[in-house]
Design a protein around this motif. Structure first.
Motif, PDB file in Angstrom:
ATOM      1  N   PHE A 254      30.591  34.209  30.308  1.00  0.00           N
ATOM      2  CA  PHE A 254      31.993  34.605  30.414  1.00  0.00           C
ATOM      3  C   PHE A 254      32.636  33.937  31.622  1.00  0.00           C
ATOM      4  N   GLU A 255      31.890  33.855  32.727  1.00  0.00           N
ATOM      5  CA  GLU A 255      32.405  33.263  33.956  1.00  0.00           C
ATOM      6  C   GLU A 255      32.637  31.767  33.796  1.00  0.00           C
ATOM      7  N   GLU A 256      31.750  31.086  33.088  1.00  0.00           N
ATOM      8  CA  GLU A 256      31.936  29.653  32.862  1.00  0.00           C
ATOM      9  C   GLU A 256      33.206  29.382  32.066  1.00  0.00           C
ATOM     10  N   GLY A 257      33.463  30.206  31.060  1.00  0.00           N
ATOM     11  CA  GLY A 257      34.669  30.036  30.271  1.00  0.00           C
ATOM     12  C   GLY A 257      35.924  30.254  31.083  1.00  0.00           C
ATOM     13  N   SER A 258      35.861  31.119  32.067  1.00  0.00           N
ATOM     14  CA  SER A 258      37.027  31.406  32.900  1.00  0.00           C
ATOM     15  C   SER A 258      37.414  30.227  33.778  1.00  0.00           C
ATOM     16  N   LYS A 259      36.458  29.390  34.121  1.00  0.00           N
ATOM     17  CA  LYS A 259      36.729  28.263  35.012  1.00  0.00           C
ATOM     18  C   LYS A 259      37.684  27.245  34.390  1.00  0.00           C
ATOM     19  N   ALA A 260      37.750  27.200  33.059  1.00  0.00           N
ATOM     20  CA  ALA A 260      38.623  26.236  32.389  1.00  0.00           C
ATOM     21  C   ALA A 260      40.085  26.657  32.410  1.00  0.00           C
ATOM     22  N   ILE A 261      40.359  27.903  32.769  1.00  0.00           N
ATOM     23  CA  ILE A 261      41.730  28.408  32.823  1.00  0.00           C
ATOM     24  C   ILE A 261      42.333  28.008  34.163  1.00  0.00           C
ATOM     25  N   PRO A 262      43.552  27.464  34.191  1.00  0.00           N
ATOM     26  CA  PRO A 262      44.120  26.950  35.439  1.00  0.00           C
ATOM     27  C   PRO A 262      44.064  27.909  36.624  1.00  0.00           C
ATOM     28  N   ILE A 263      44.261  29.218  36.393  1.00  0.00           N
ATOM     29  CA  ILE A 263      44.216  30.147  37.533  1.00  0.00           C
ATOM     30  C   ILE A 263      42.790  30.541  37.885  1.00  0.00           C
ATOM     31  N   GLY A 264      41.824  30.069  37.107  1.00  0.00           N
ATOM     32  CA  GLY A 264      40.426  30.291  37.446  1.00  0.00           C
ATOM     33  C   GLY A 264      39.843  31.622  37.032  1.00  0.00           C
ATOM     34  N   ARG A 265      40.555  32.343  36.194  1.00  0.00           N
ATOM     35  CA  ARG A 265      40.037  33.621  35.715  1.00  0.00           C
ATOM     36  C   ARG A 265      40.589  33.906  34.330  1.00  0.00           C
ATOM     37  N   THR A 266      39.952  34.846  33.656  1.00  0.00           N
ATOM     38  CA  THR A 266      40.400  35.269  32.336  1.00  0.00           C
ATOM     39  C   THR A 266      41.419  36.390  32.474  1.00  0.00           C
ATOM     40  N   ASN A 267      42.469  36.328  31.671  1.00  0.00           N
ATOM     41  CA  ASN A 267      43.497  37.363  31.720  1.00  0.00           C
ATOM     42  C   ASN A 267      42.944  38.718  31.282  1.00  0.00           C
ATOM     43  N   THR A 268      43.642  39.762  31.662  1.00  0.00           N
ATOM     44  CA  THR A 268      43.263  41.120  31.282  1.00  0.00           C
ATOM     45  C   THR A 268      44.149  41.615  30.142  1.00  0.00           C
ATOM     46  N   VAL A 269      43.681  42.621  29.437  1.00  0.00           N
ATOM     47  CA  VAL A 269      44.492  43.194  28.362  1.00  0.00           C
ATOM     48  C   VAL A 269      45.739  43.852  28.945  1.00  0.00           C
ATOM     49  N   GLU A 270      45.658  44.358  30.179  1.00  0.00           N
ATOM     50  CA  GLU A 270      46.818  44.973  30.804  1.00  0.00           C
ATOM     51  C   GLU A 270      47.928  43.954  31.020  1.00  0.00           C
ATOM     52  N   GLU A 271      47.563  42.716  31.337  1.00  0.00           N
ATOM     53  CA  GLU A 271      48.580  41.676  31.503  1.00  0.00           C
ATOM     54  C   GLU A 271      49.283  41.378  30.184  1.00  0.00           C
ATOM     55  N   MET A 272      48.526  41.380  29.098  1.00  0.00           N
ATOM     56  CA  MET A 272      49.141  41.175  27.794  1.00  0.00           C
ATOM     57  C   MET A 272      50.041  42.352  27.425  1.00  0.00           C
ATOM     58  N   ALA A 273      49.584  43.559  27.743  1.00  0.00           N
ATOM     59  CA  ALA A 273      50.396  44.753  27.458  1.00  0.00           C
ATOM     60  C   ALA A 273      51.724  44.688  28.186  1.00  0.00           C
ATOM     61  N   ARG A 274      51.706  44.226  29.437  1.00  0.00           N
ATOM     62  CA  ARG A 274      52.957  44.140  30.188  1.00  0.00           C
ATOM     63  C   ARG A 274      53.898  43.112  29.576  1.00  0.00           C
ATOM     64  N   ALA A 275      53.347  42.019  29.039  1.00  0.00           N
ATOM     65  CA  ALA A 275      54.191  41.022  28.375  1.00  0.00           C
ATOM     66  C   ALA A 275      54.845  41.607  27.132  1.00  0.00           C
ATOM     67  N   VAL A 276      54.064  42.351  26.349  1.00  0.00           N
ATOM     68  CA  VAL A 276      54.603  42.988  25.145  1.00  0.00           C
ATOM     69  C   VAL A 276      55.689  43.984  25.516  1.00  0.00           C
ATOM     70  N   MET A 277      55.432  44.776  26.538  1.00  0.00           N
ATOM     71  CA  MET A 277      56.397  45.791  26.944  1.00  0.00           C
ATOM     72  C   MET A 277      57.687  45.160  27.460  1.00  0.00           C
ATOM     73  N   PHE A 278      57.583  44.034  28.139  1.00  0.00           N
ATOM     74  CA  PHE A 278      58.797  43.348  28.561  1.00  0.00           C
ATOM     75  C   PHE A 278      59.615  42.923  27.345  1.00  0.00           C
ATOM     76  N   LEU A 279      58.970  42.280  26.376  1.00  0.00           N
ATOM     77  CA  LEU A 279      59.684  41.812  25.191  1.00  0.00           C
ATOM     78  C   LEU A 279      60.277  42.963  24.389  1.00  0.00           C
ATOM     79  N   ALA A 280      59.665  44.131  24.484  1.00  0.00           N
ATOM     80  CA  ALA A 280      60.162  45.296  23.751  1.00  0.00           C
ATOM     81  C   ALA A 280      61.228  46.053  24.523  1.00  0.00           C
ATOM     82  N   SER A 281      61.476  45.659  25.764  1.00  0.00           N
ATOM     83  CA  SER A 281      62.388  46.411  26.622  1.00  0.00           C
ATOM     84  C   SER A 281      63.815  45.904  26.507  1.00  0.00           C
ATOM     85  N   ASP A 282      64.726  46.652  27.109  1.00  0.00           N
ATOM     86  CA  ASP A 282      66.132  46.263  27.132  1.00  0.00           C
ATOM     87  C   ASP A 282      66.389  45.084  28.060  1.00  0.00           C
TER      88      ASP A 282
END
Length: 315
Positions: A269-297
């Motif tokens: 899992f850690e090796e796969g994260s290294k290929a992401i520009p920020i050096g880590r794998t995103n969390t489900v909470e980060e995706m939830a916040r993106a969805v909530m923004f798009l669903a918001s006013d």
């Protein structure tokens, strides 16, 4: 230093006097409320969250939160992004109606939401079957009286990593039926309710694989490319009906599905994260916040937007 900030002192010398926060009068006037909020954040030292240590989920429920009284429908919320988003909406006061094929997991998620004081209902449904989707959407409206936000999230990746000529037709079609046709069924049965109530918001889960090709997951990539097209068409057809339809395209997100794919590719899992520009794998909470923004006013200008949530994978 980024070019847009290199000439700030030159601008000041040309008559744009800086404020105490380092912003010019013109920037303050043009930016309006957004800049005012930024200056407050700067003054308090919280203008920039640490991208290496993103905030986790809220620890308590806010019954008067951003989505208090809103009815949120989510497909595929028994694990991964859907599960995390169900918790996030519930903590902000929403009534969450969700589905998934695995009833045992669905009941667990429902119990967790109710355990922290949230409102939630699980219904078993398979998005590959139109009759299930119709019953699910209708069940939401029957229970809660309306449908404000739909998050069409259910999806799978083909079980076997293989080149196209080695893929089975059954796996290929199953992936498309889940990831693309399942969203079509969802839209088909969600939109009539939103038309009757004269508005609503829909967010579809696409993928970085819908923007780029990735080897050995051809069926998944094809299904997500098609989903982006479906999102664009739907957003145009219902924009004047006060129905906003968008999508998020996650990159690497820490879900059971991604962990399985990385394991199949023979990497940690850690090796796969290294290929992401920020050096880590995103969390489900980060995706939830993106969805909530798009669903918001706050996102009223987002129609047909294919939002990249990949931490730099799509540059």
């Amino acid at each position: 230093m980024p070019k847009q900030f290199e000439n700030s002192d030159v601008n000041a010398a040309n008559g744009e006097r800086k404020s105490a926060e380092g912003l010019t009068r013109r920037q303050l006037v043009v930016g309006g409320a957004a800049v005012a909020g930024l200056t407050t954040a700067i003054a308090s030292g919280t203008a920039q969250a640490n991208t290496q240590k993103p905030p986790g989920p809220a620890s308590t429920i806010n019954p008067n939160g951003r989505f208090a009284g809103k009815v949120v429908l989510i497909t595929g919320a028994t694990s991964g992004i859907g599960e995390g988003t169900a918790y996030a909406f519930a903590r902000e006061g929403a009534k969450v109606f969700f589905c998934g094929r695995r009833e045992n997991l669905g009941r667990q998620v429902e119990a967790r939401i109710k355990g922290f004081g949230g409102e939630s209902t699980y219904m078993q449904a398979d998005v590959r079957r139109e009759e299930d989707v119709k019953a699910f959407v209708d069940g939401c409206v029957q229970k809660y009286g309306r449908l404000d936000i739909a998050f069409n999230n259910a999806g799978i990746v083909n079980p076997n990593l293989a080149k196209l000529h080695e893929q089975s037709a059954a796996d290929f079609l199953d992936t498309l039926n889940t990831n693309t046709t399942g969203v079509f069924y969802s839209l088909k049965h969600e939109i009539p309710h939103m038309l009757r109530q004269r508005g609503g918001c829909i967010v579809n889960t696409a993928s970085v694989s819908g923007h780029r090709g990735f080897t050995e997951i051809g069926p998944y990539s094809v299904s997500k490319h098609a989903l982006l097209g479906l999102t664009k068409v739907a957003s145009l057809e219902y924009a004047k009906d006060n129905i906003r339809i968008t999508s998020i395209s996650p990159g690497g997100v820490d879900t059971p599905m991604l962990r399985r794919v990385r394991e199949q590719r023979g990497m940690s899992f850690e090796e796969g994260s290294k290929a992401i520009p920020i050096g880590r794998t995103n969390t489900v909470e980060e995706m939830a916040r993106a969805v909530m923004f798009l669903a918001s006013d706050d996102a009223t200008a987002f129609h047909g937007s294919l939002v990249d949530v990949t931490s730099g994978i799509l540059d």
